[in-house]
Scaffold this motif. Structure first.
Motif, mmCIF file in Angstrom:
data_model
loop_
_atom_site.group_PDB
_atom_site.id
_atom_site.type_symbol
_atom_site.label_atom_id
_atom_site.label_comp_id
_atom_site.label_asym_id
_atom_site.label_seq_id
_atom_site.Cartn_x
_atom_site.Cartn_y
_atom_site.Cartn_z
ATOM 1 N N ARG A 41 0.833 -1.198 0.000
ATOM 2 C CA ARG A 41 0.000 0.000 0.000
ATOM 3 C C ARG A 41 0.865 1.244 0.000
ATOM 4 O O ARG A 41 1.986 1.235 0.493
ATOM 5 C CB ARG A 41 -0.922 0.006 1.220
ATOM 6 N N TRP A 42 0.300 2.313 -0.533
ATOM 7 C CA TRP A 42 1.001 3.580 -0.693
ATOM 8 C C TRP A 42 0.302 4.677 0.109
ATOM 9 O O TRP A 42 -0.917 4.639 0.285
ATOM 10 C CB TRP A 42 1.023 3.975 -2.165
ATOM 11 N N THR A 43 1.068 5.656 0.564
ATOM 12 C CA THR A 43 0.515 6.827 1.231
ATOM 13 C C THR A 43 1.007 8.077 0.517
ATOM 14 O O THR A 43 2.065 8.071 -0.114
ATOM 15 C CB THR A 43 0.927 6.897 2.713
ATOM 16 N N VAL A 44 0.235 9.151 0.626
ATOM 17 C CA VAL A 44 0.620 10.436 0.043
ATOM 18 C C VAL A 44 1.507 11.159 1.053
ATOM 19 O O VAL A 44 1.098 11.389 2.190
ATOM 20 C CB VAL A 44 -0.616 11.288 -0.297
ATOM 21 N N PHE A 63 -3.425 3.600 -0.297
ATOM 22 C CA PHE A 63 -3.858 3.287 -1.657
ATOM 23 C C PHE A 63 -3.291 1.936 -2.076
ATOM 24 O O PHE A 63 -2.091 1.695 -1.977
ATOM 25 C CB PHE A 63 -3.417 4.388 -2.615
ATOM 26 N N GLN A 64 -4.194 1.060 -2.513
ATOM 27 C CA GLN A 64 -3.809 -0.268 -2.985
ATOM 28 C C GLN A 64 -4.064 -0.345 -4.477
ATOM 29 O O GLN A 64 -5.210 -0.356 -4.929
ATOM 30 C CB GLN A 64 -4.616 -1.349 -2.262
ATOM 31 N N ALA A 73 -8.925 3.351 -2.435
ATOM 32 C CA ALA A 73 -8.575 4.354 -1.429
ATOM 33 C C ALA A 73 -9.127 3.829 -0.110
ATOM 34 O O ALA A 73 -10.345 3.697 0.056
ATOM 35 C CB ALA A 73 -9.180 5.702 -1.774
ATOM 36 N N ILE A 74 -8.233 3.505 0.808
ATOM 37 C CA ILE A 74 -8.615 2.864 2.065
ATOM 38 C C ILE A 74 -8.380 3.838 3.207
ATOM 39 O O ILE A 74 -7.297 4.428 3.325
ATOM 40 C CB ILE A 74 -7.788 1.575 2.278
ATOM 41 N N LYS A 75 -9.405 3.996 4.048
ATOM 42 C CA LYS A 75 -9.299 4.860 5.220
ATOM 43 C C LYS A 75 -9.996 4.156 6.375
ATOM 44 O O LYS A 75 -11.116 3.679 6.205
ATOM 45 C CB LYS A 75 -9.920 6.229 4.944
#
Length: 141
Positions: A41-44, A63-64, A73-75
């Motif tokens: 997963r990625w983060t901004v 973000f996956q 978009a996972i929160k």
């Protein structure tokens, strides 16, 4: 004459082999790049719209990216929205699009992001819209 025909056939075969090798190399590189994008997963870590910093809007999002060219978009451990992504090999860019029903924050990610620098764990990208430079940096968790 036979020698000429033999040399011609060998030259054609070698040309075909070079094309095949190049195609295999390109497909292997694409496979590795897609694996790097979709593995984890990625983060901004940076998001600016001209001189305005919007990074804090992305706090808590992960973000996956998936091989079917969707991105979740996972929160708070829940998928908030699913968008699409695709690579632009010619311009060395990623094209992203979230639906209009997604949060405005996620729609900020829409567009054609030109990759400026990257490695296996981070990406720096930019796009210009109506004369304004947008900057995005993602980091793999």
């Amino acid at each position: 004459m036979k020698q000429f025909i033999f040399l011609f056939v060998v030259a054609v075969m070698l040309g075909g082999c070079k094309k095949t090798i190049k195609k295999i190399q390109e497909e292997t590189a694409e496979t590795l790049i897609v694996k790097a994008i979709t593995d984890g997963r990625w983060t901004v870590t940076v998001y600016t719209d001209g001189t305005t910093d919007y990074k804090s809007e992305f706090d808590g999002y992960e973000f996956q990216f998936k091989t079917d060219r969707t991105v979740d978009a996972i929160k708070n451990s829940a998928t908030e929205a699913t968008g699409t992504w695709n690579e632009d090999k010619v311009n060395i860019a990623i094209i992203a699009d979230y639906p209009v029903s997604a949060a405005v924050t996620l729609q900020r990610l829409d567009g054609n992001w030109k990759l400026k620098d990257s490695n296996w764990t981070w990406v720096k990208a930019q796009q210009t819209i109506n004369g304004t430079l947008f900057t995005l940096e993602l980091r793999k968790k």
